[in-house]
Scaffold this active site. Structure first.
Site, PDB file in Angstrom:
ATOM      1  N   CYS A 119      54.937  46.597  35.504  1.00  0.00           N
ATOM      2  CA  CYS A 119      53.977  46.524  34.404  1.00  0.00           C
ATOM      3  C   CYS A 119      54.141  47.676  33.418  1.00  0.00           C
ATOM      4  O   CYS A 119      53.613  47.623  32.307  1.00  0.00           O
ATOM      5  CB  CYS A 119      52.560  46.497  34.947  1.00  0.00           C
ATOM      6  N   HIS A 262      47.588  49.079  30.309  1.00  0.00           N
ATOM      7  CA  HIS A 262      48.079  47.887  30.986  1.00  0.00           C
ATOM      8  C   HIS A 262      46.864  47.079  31.446  1.00  0.00           C
ATOM      9  O   HIS A 262      45.928  47.619  32.034  1.00  0.00           O
ATOM     10  CB  HIS A 262      48.959  48.286  32.175  1.00  0.00           C
ATOM     11  N   ASN A 292      46.538  39.355  34.358  1.00  0.00           N
ATOM     12  CA  ASN A 292      47.547  40.420  34.365  1.00  0.00           C
ATOM     13  C   ASN A 292      48.919  39.792  34.078  1.00  0.00           C
ATOM     14  O   ASN A 292      49.459  39.083  34.929  1.00  0.00           O
ATOM     15  CB  ASN A 292      47.517  41.105  35.736  1.00  0.00           C
TER      16      ASN A 292
HETATM   17  O1  UT7 Z   1      49.767  45.344  37.708  1.00  0.00           O
HETATM   18  C1  UT7 Z   1      49.499  45.814  38.990  1.00  0.00           C
HETATM   19  C2  UT7 Z   1      49.043  44.693  39.845  1.00  0.00           C
HETATM   20  N1  UT7 Z   1      48.050  44.971  40.801  1.00  0.00           N
HETATM   21  C3  UT7 Z   1      46.769  45.223  40.547  1.00  0.00           C
HETATM   22  O2  UT7 Z   1      46.319  45.469  39.472  1.00  0.00           O
HETATM   23  C4  UT7 Z   1      45.837  45.144  41.728  1.00  0.00           C
HETATM   24  C5  UT7 Z   1      44.975  46.339  41.914  1.00  0.00           C
HETATM   25  N2  UT7 Z   1      43.919  46.003  42.823  1.00  0.00           N
HETATM   26  C6  UT7 Z   1      42.820  45.308  42.478  1.00  0.00           C
HETATM   27  O3  UT7 Z   1      42.671  44.944  41.335  1.00  0.00           O
HETATM   28  C7  UT7 Z   1      41.770  45.065  43.522  1.00  0.00           C
HETATM   29  O4  UT7 Z   1      42.089  45.770  44.696  1.00  0.00           O
HETATM   30  C8  UT7 Z   1      41.612  43.554  43.845  1.00  0.00           C
HETATM   31  C9  UT7 Z   1      40.987  42.831  42.660  1.00  0.00           C
HETATM   32  C10 UT7 Z   1      42.943  42.941  44.198  1.00  0.00           C
HETATM   33  C11 UT7 Z   1      40.678  43.399  45.027  1.00  0.00           C
HETATM   34  O5  UT7 Z   1      39.431  43.992  44.754  1.00  0.00           O
HETATM   35  P1  UT7 Z   1      38.752  44.982  45.810  1.00  0.00           P
HETATM   36  O6  UT7 Z   1      37.445  45.361  45.282  1.00  0.00           O
HETATM   37  O7  UT7 Z   1      39.741  46.069  46.089  1.00  0.00           O
HETATM   38  O8  UT7 Z   1      38.556  44.043  47.036  1.00  0.00           O
HETATM   39  P2  UT7 Z   1      39.128  44.208  48.519  1.00  0.00           P
HETATM   40  O9  UT7 Z   1      40.598  44.088  48.530  1.00  0.00           O
HETATM   41  O10 UT7 Z   1      38.498  45.419  49.120  1.00  0.00           O
HETATM   42  O11 UT7 Z   1      38.509  42.960  49.181  1.00  0.00           O
HETATM   43  C12 UT7 Z   1      37.128  42.835  49.391  1.00  0.00           C
HETATM   44  C13 UT7 Z   1      36.884  41.486  50.023  1.00  0.00           C
HETATM   45  C14 UT7 Z   1      37.771  41.211  51.224  1.00  0.00           C
HETATM   46  O12 UT7 Z   1      37.007  40.564  52.187  1.00  0.00           O
HETATM   47  P3  UT7 Z   1      36.466  41.348  53.473  1.00  0.00           P
HETATM   48  O13 UT7 Z   1      37.707  41.865  54.150  1.00  0.00           O
HETATM   49  O14 UT7 Z   1      35.599  42.432  52.915  1.00  0.00           O
HETATM   50  O15 UT7 Z   1      35.749  40.291  54.225  1.00  0.00           O
HETATM   51  C15 UT7 Z   1      38.792  40.251  50.680  1.00  0.00           C
HETATM   52  O16 UT7 Z   1      39.307  39.387  51.660  1.00  0.00           O
HETATM   53  O17 UT7 Z   1      37.145  40.459  49.066  1.00  0.00           O
HETATM   54  C16 UT7 Z   1      37.977  39.473  49.668  1.00  0.00           C
HETATM   55  N3  UT7 Z   1      38.789  38.834  48.637  1.00  0.00           N
HETATM   56  C17 UT7 Z   1      38.333  37.788  47.944  1.00  0.00           C
HETATM   57  N4  UT7 Z   1      37.193  37.087  48.004  1.00  0.00           N
HETATM   58  C18 UT7 Z   1      37.031  36.068  47.166  1.00  0.00           C
HETATM   59  C19 UT7 Z   1      40.010  39.182  48.201  1.00  0.00           C
HETATM   60  N5  UT7 Z   1      40.383  38.344  47.221  1.00  0.00           N
HETATM   61  C20 UT7 Z   1      39.360  37.462  47.047  1.00  0.00           C
HETATM   62  C21 UT7 Z   1      39.142  36.371  46.189  1.00  0.00           C
HETATM   63  N6  UT7 Z   1      37.980  35.717  46.276  1.00  0.00           N
HETATM   64  N7  UT7 Z   1      40.048  35.984  45.261  1.00  0.00           N
END
Ligand code: UT7
Length: 335
Positions: A119, A262, A292
């Site tokens: 990115c 980004h 993204n």
């Molecule tokens: O260009 C670079 C590319 N990468 C990025 O920009 C990603 C950077 N990371 C992020 O943007 C965030 O970490 C995410 C948006 C991917 C995730 O958000 P988060 O607040 O860090 O959530 P998390 O990974 O801590 O997940 C929280 C919960 C989990 O469930 P449990 O384990 O707490 O039961 C996940 O399984 O949210 C769950 N989860 C979802 N739930 C509904 C993860 N994805 C989803 C989804 N819908 N799409």
């Protein structure tokens, strides 16, 4: 902070984008994986993204965006001295997507190569291009950020498939001529930490793990990401790169018109803004409409900001990015 340094002088002659017509909304994703539109909007700010048709590769979008940028610049693609394509989703492992872009535009002769910095790629490419212009190697360069992320996303993994979209943005820059008003990159700051490669990568398909039936069945040709880890490192990397770029440009946050980071996630962008001391109202975001789009995100956002009249000639804009690698980069641009 006194007179800013001159930096690398060039003029942005034109910008262009190419975005697939097909829109995938959060409501559509509710029917594909176990998620809710509300979760996606709350955690990412994304409302919809564009998805390329199966026969559309990265160079198709890249070539169209570059053609549009050349039209806006009032020159023909064959007048470019170099074409640089930033992408993580190349048409082929070789040759470069830039060469496929040449083929699609039916041009030849100028240098053409890719930059693979995730990115951060388009910002890396801008830094390289500005040095090529400053060194007198080229006069006019087309810089493209293009991605078809939908073809490398695991559509069964809700933690990644909701994030990405497809598209391309291009910018045509020309070396400063005598009498041009000051414009270009006042400063740039870029870097990488390859030790973090495994937190965001596509495991198979290269020489580490060539494609086999097992890699295909194991879903190893798709994005693998430790989301939380990437999130935290992204904020730190983008904020510190932006802060250093501002410092070496000797520009204060008051003097800048916009911050174009980004476009990964609204929370990441807001935290970057806050950490680098840039007022929230200067943050420019298009992530809600495109998701993204990796290396394409900054050139597409820059194009939209220009189209909406948010930037005028002479304005200072901070660009900052992070990506797979991990890579980061930032620059203070005078438009
Ligand atoms: O260009 C670079 C590319 N990468 C990025 O920009 C990603 C950077 N990371 C992020 O943007 C965030 O970490 C995410 C948006 C991917 C995730 O958000 P988060 O607040 O860090 O959530 P998390 O990974 O801590 O997940 C929280 C919960 C989990 O469930 P449990 O384990 O707490 O039961 C996940 O399984 O949210 C769950 N989860 C979802 N739930 C509904 C993860 N994805 C989803 C989804 N819908 N799409």
């Amino acid at each position: 902070m006194g007179t800013p340094p001159q930096g690398k002088q060039f003029t942005i002659l034109g910008t262009g984008v190419s975005l697939p017509d097909k829109v995938l909304t959060n409501a559509d994703l509710e029917r594909m994986v176990e998620t809710t539109a509300e979760w996606i909007t709350d955690r990412t700010g994304i409302q919809e993204r564009r998805i390329a048709e199966p026969d559309v590769s990265t160079s198709v979008l890249g070539a169209q965006a570059l053609r549009n940028a050349c039209d806006a610049a009032g020159l023909r693609p064959d007048e470019l001295d170099a074409i640089i394509v930033a992408t993580s989703t190349p048409d082929t492992l070789f040759p470069s997507t830039a060469c496929w872009v040449q083929r699609r535009l039916e041009v030849r002769g100028m240098a053409a190569f890719d930059v693979n910095a995730g990115c951060s790629g388009w910002l890396y490419a801008l830094e390289i291009a500005s040095n090529l212009l400053a060194g007198g190697h080229s006069k006019t360069i087309g810089i493209v950020g293009a991605e078809v992320m939908s073809k490398v996303v695991d559509w069964t993994d809700r933690s990644t498939c909701v994030l990405f979209g497809d598209g391309a943005g291009a910018t045509v820059i020309r070396a400063a001529r005598e009498g041009d008003p000051p414009a270009g990159l006042l400063s740039a700051n870029w870097g990488a930490d390859g030790n973090l490669a495994p937190i965001l990568y596509q495991p198979a398909g290269g020489t580490q793990k060539p494609a086999t039936r097992a890699t295909v069945e194991g879903n190893e040709h798709t994005v693998h990401m430790e989301g939380k880890e990437v999130f935290h490192r992204a904020v730190r990397a983008m904020a510190s790169a932006a802060t250093r770029a501002l410092k070496s440009a000797r520009v204060t946050t008051d003097e800048i018109k916009l911050l174009i980071p980004h476009q990964a996630n609204t929370r990441i962008m807001r935290a970057t803004c806050e950490r680098s001391g840039i007022p929230a109202e200067k943050l420019y975001s298009v992530v809600h409409r495109y998701g993204n789009i990796s290396a394409a995100s900054i050139p597409v956002a820059l194009h939209d900001a220009l189209t909406e009249g948010r930037i005028e000639r002479g304005d200072l804009v901070v660009l900052t990015a992070f990506g797979t690698g991990l890579t980061w980069g930032a620059g203070v641009l005078r438009y």
